[in-house]
Structure formats: structure tokens, C-alpha cells
Design a protein around this motif. Structure first.
Motif, PDB file in Angstrom:
ATOM      1  N   TYR A   1       0.833  -1.204   0.000  1.00  0.00           N
ATOM      2  CA  TYR A   1       0.000   0.000   0.000  1.00  0.00           C
ATOM      3  C   TYR A   1       0.870   1.258   0.000  1.00  0.00           C
ATOM      4  CZ  TYR A   1      -4.041  -2.940   1.127  1.00  0.00           C
ATOM      5  OH  TYR A   1      -5.047  -3.871   1.095  1.00  0.00           O
TER       6      TYR A   1
ATOM      7  N   PRO B   1      -8.688  -2.237  -0.884  1.00  0.00           N
ATOM      8  CA  PRO B   1      -8.140  -1.003  -0.317  1.00  0.00           C
ATOM      9  C   PRO B   1      -7.666  -1.223   1.110  1.00  0.00           C
ATOM     10  CG  PRO B   1     -10.533  -0.931  -0.297  1.00  0.00           C
ATOM     11  CD  PRO B   1     -10.152  -2.170  -1.038  1.00  0.00           C
ATOM     12  N   CYS B   2      -6.920  -0.251   1.649  1.00  0.00           N
ATOM     13  CA  CYS B   2      -6.356  -0.373   2.993  1.00  0.00           C
ATOM     14  C   CYS B   2      -7.113   0.511   3.979  1.00  0.00           C
ATOM     15  CB  CYS B   2      -4.881   0.030   2.976  1.00  0.00           C
ATOM     16  SG  CYS B   2      -4.048  -0.195   4.560  1.00  0.00           S
ATOM     17  N   HIS B   3      -7.802  -0.124   4.917  1.00  0.00           N
ATOM     18  CA  HIS B   3      -8.589   0.582   5.926  1.00  0.00           C
ATOM     19  C   HIS B   3      -8.145   0.175   7.329  1.00  0.00           C
ATOM     20  CE1 HIS B   3     -11.904   2.077   3.247  1.00  0.00           C
ATOM     21  NE2 HIS B   3     -11.434   1.105   2.486  1.00  0.00           N
TER      22      HIS B   3
ATOM     23  N   GLY C   1      -9.125  -4.389   3.418  1.00  0.00           N
ATOM     24  CA  GLY C   1     -10.453  -3.816   3.443  1.00  0.00           C
ATOM     25  C   GLY C   1     -11.369  -4.668   4.302  1.00  0.00           C
TER      26      GLY C   1
ATOM     27  N   ASN D   1      -9.601   5.411   3.519  1.00  0.00           N
ATOM     28  CA  ASN D   1      -8.488   4.485   3.304  1.00  0.00           C
ATOM     29  C   ASN D   1      -7.226   5.230   2.914  1.00  0.00           C
ATOM     30  OD1 ASN D   1      -8.205   4.604   0.303  1.00  0.00           O
ATOM     31  ND2 ASN D   1     -10.255   3.709   0.336  1.00  0.00           N
TER      32      ASN D   1
ATOM     33  N   GLU E   1     -16.520  -5.479  -0.614  1.00  0.00           N
ATOM     34  CA  GLU E   1     -16.360  -4.239   0.142  1.00  0.00           C
ATOM     35  C   GLU E   1     -17.701  -3.523   0.297  1.00  0.00           C
ATOM     36  OE1 GLU E   1     -13.192  -3.182   1.532  1.00  0.00           O
ATOM     37  OE2 GLU E   1     -12.960  -5.296   1.010  1.00  0.00           O
TER      38      GLU E   1
END
Length: 345
Positions: free
Chosen positions: A108, A151-153, A212, A232, A278
Motif C-alpha cells: 500500500y 483497499p487499505c482501511h 479492506g 483508506n 467491500e
């Protein structure tokens, strides 16, 4: 589970290469491939593709699939593949600590992408494939193909509703993402993948910024965290399939092509599995409460990312070239407008 001791013991009793050459010429090719994903996640992100490959390749070749840390720790994947201890790897560059100038962009890299489709376009149409190929070929490793995940959350035990809420939080995340978010008070923690759930339960971790919401539910992290931050720090994970160059070159062209096709199928599976997952779990999931940092406050993080890009670009000519591509690509997407980008200056 194959332990490293059993693996090394098994390797030690193999006959010398010279004596075994006639038999090997007639035998089925067998590869060991280790993913950085744990077992529950690997059921989706790689096992279907390997099952397909083995079914089609039949007596010509079989791939033995190993999950995170089964043969070697994830941080040693590159070295093990380079030496030929394992034949192939599925990972991002960052997690496996590959000694290249492009490693920082794997996993990421903050705000390099907004959507999962950005990653394959960057590699296939904006020149990243050629840069990755040059970097890895110089080290005796074949970069086969790159793809995107989720995605990066942040998934946390306590709610995150402002940047201040991030301060002091011990978070499992990727090396570069952790390096970037540390300026906002996040404390990056590195642990084996399979230990994360317990670490959250025991309080060793306050949260996770590794995926995610689809993965949070799939691997059990949604059972030990209470909140999911909708902001994110990257729109899509970027990772690849790699192989030891000698092992790759030994394959006949038909098996090389079959590997590429099955790996492309793996990339495609993740595109729709994550994209649909997601949205579905945000709307219908019952285990985590959604929280959001207001856009005007979150803009601080996005602005910091651009400064971070420039810091990375100053480290080497290759990194500068990749950052230039990222800037060009994102500028093109903004100019293209909806549905590529909107709500951005």
C-alpha cells in the motif's frame, strides 16, 4: 502443515543433481509456491488459480501451495526464492522485503491508487511492468505479473473519528504504510500473519490496517475489532507473482503461458471478489460499526502523501521514475473525470 524442519530434512535426502538428471528429464515438474496470505484468505486469493493450473497441467507439472510462514517467514520469501529454496511466491514487494528500488511501492503505497483497476493499468499501460522486470531480473528473479487486491482501511477496537484518535494506536500494517502513517501517531507493529487475531484480543494490537472489510470478515478480524474506518490510505493493494529465474527458464513455453493465464485469472477473481465484498459488507455486515474522518480533516493525510512521494523520489532515480509515472497517471485520471476521478482538484 509442513514444518521448516521437515522441509529441510526432505530436501537433504534428494539425490545429487548430476546423478538424478536422466530420471528428472522424464519426471513431472513440481514447484513449491508460498503466498503471504494465511490459509483462510488464500482460499480465495490464490488456491482457485493453483487448483486450476494443477488440473490443466496434469502429469506435466504440479504446484504445491503453502500459506503464510509455512516454509519460511514472509519477510524471508524473497531470499528463499532467490536461492531456489522455494520456486515461486505470491506477495507484495514490501512484505517480502525484496532488495529492489521498487519495493516501497508494493503493498500500500499511500494514495497511489483509488480503485483496484488502477494497478493493472499502471503496470500494463503506464510502464511499471518494464521497471519491475528490470529490477527483479538483475537479482535472478522473474516478475511474472502484478495485480490488485482490496483497499487499505483501519479496523480497530476503539472508534476512529478524527486524526487525533489515531495517536498512539499500535497497528499491524505494511512497512511503507506504517512508515507513512507514523507521522500521525500510529505505531506500526510487525507480527506473523497468523498471530494478528490473538494479538488484538490480548491488547498487543489496537487495530489493523492491512486490508479492506472483505478480509476483515473472511479471516476473523471482524470478530475481534469493533470499528471500521471508511477512509483508506490506498485504494488497492499492489502485489505480484514471482519465480526463481532458473526454475522459470527451465519450464517449456506452454507451461510458462499456462502459469501466466492462471495468474491472470487469480487477478481477475480478486477484482470482483473484493469490489463486491467491500460494498456488500459495508451495507449488510453486522460485526463492525462504520466510522469516518471528515473529508476536510482527511485531506491533511492526502496532502502529506504527496510530500511523502517526493521524499521517496529523492532516494533514487528508479524511485523518481515510478513516482513520476504515478503523478502522470493520477493527473490523467483527474482530467478524465467521472467515473475515473471526481471530487478532486
Amino acid at each position: 502443515m509442513t514444518t521448516r524442519r521437515k522441509f529441510i530434512k526432505g530436501a537433504a535426502v534428494l539425490p545429487a543433481a548430476g546423478l538424478a538428471a536422466p530420471a528428472l528429464a522424464q519426471s513431472k515438474i513440481t514447484w513449491r509456491l508460498q503466498t503471504y496470505a494465511g490459509a483462510a484468505l488464500a482460499e480465495h486469493v490464490i488456491k482457485p488459480a493453483i487448483d486450476s493450473f494443477n488440473k490443466i497441467a496434469g502429469d506435466e507439472m504440479q504446484i504445491e501451495l503453502y500459506f503464510a510462514d509455512q516454509l519460511v517467514p514472509t519477510g524471508e520469501l524473497f531470499q528463499a526464492m532467490q536461492r531456489g529454496t522455494i520456486d515461486a511466491v505470491q506477495s507484495d514487494d514490501d512484505s517480502m522485503a525484496s532488495p529492489t528500488d521498487v519495493t516501497v511501492f508494493g503493498g500500500y503505497f499511500p494514495f497511489a491508487s483509488r480503485y483496484s483497476l488502477d494497478v493493472p493499468v499502471l503496470f500494463n499501460q503506464y510502464g511499471l511492468n518494464e521497471i519491475w522486470d528490470e529490477e527483479y531480473s538483475a537479482l535472478g528473479v522473474k516478475h511474472i505479473s502484478a495485480g490488485a487486491w482490496d483497499p487499505c482501511h483501519f479496523a480497530t477496537k476503539e472508534p476512529i473519528r478524527s486524526l487525533k484518535d489515531l495517536e498512539g494506536k499500535r497497528v499491524f500494517t505494511f512497512p511503507t504504510a506504517g512508515r507513512f502513517m507514523s507521522q500521525f501517531g500510529v505505531i506500526p507493529v510487525n507480527l506473523p500473519w497468523e498471530d494478528i487475531e490473538v494479538a488484538v484480543q490480548t491488547g498487543e494490537l489496537d487495530g489493523i490496517a492491512w486490508s479492506g472489510i472483505t478480509e476483515d470478515y473472511t479471516v476473523g478480524w471482524a470478530d475481534v475489532t469493533n470499528y471500521f474506518l471508511t477512509n483508506n490510505i490506498s485504494g488497492a493493494w499492489a502485489g505480484s507473482f514471482f519465480a526463481n529465474m532458473e526454475r522459470w527458464n527451465e519450464l517449456p513455453p506452454n507451461l510458462q503461458e499456462l502459469l501466466r493465464v492462471c495468474m491472470d485469472q487469480s487477478h481477475y477473481y480478486r477484482q470482483w471478489w473484493y469490489w463486491g465484498g467491500e460494498a456488500d459488507l459495508r451495507v449488510n455486515g453486522t460485526k463492525m460499526e462504520l466510522t469516518t474522518i471528515p473529508d476536510e480533516e482527511w485531506q491533511t493525510v492526502e496532502d502529506a502523501a504527496l510530500k511523502f512521494w517526493d521524499e521517496i523520489a529523492a532516494e533514487s532515480p528508479t524511485k523518481a521514475k515510478v513516482v513520476e509515472i504515478l503523478k502522470k497517471y493520477n493527473a490523467d485520471m483527474v482530467k478524465a473525470g467521472r467515473p475515473y476521478r471526481y471530487g478532486q482538484s
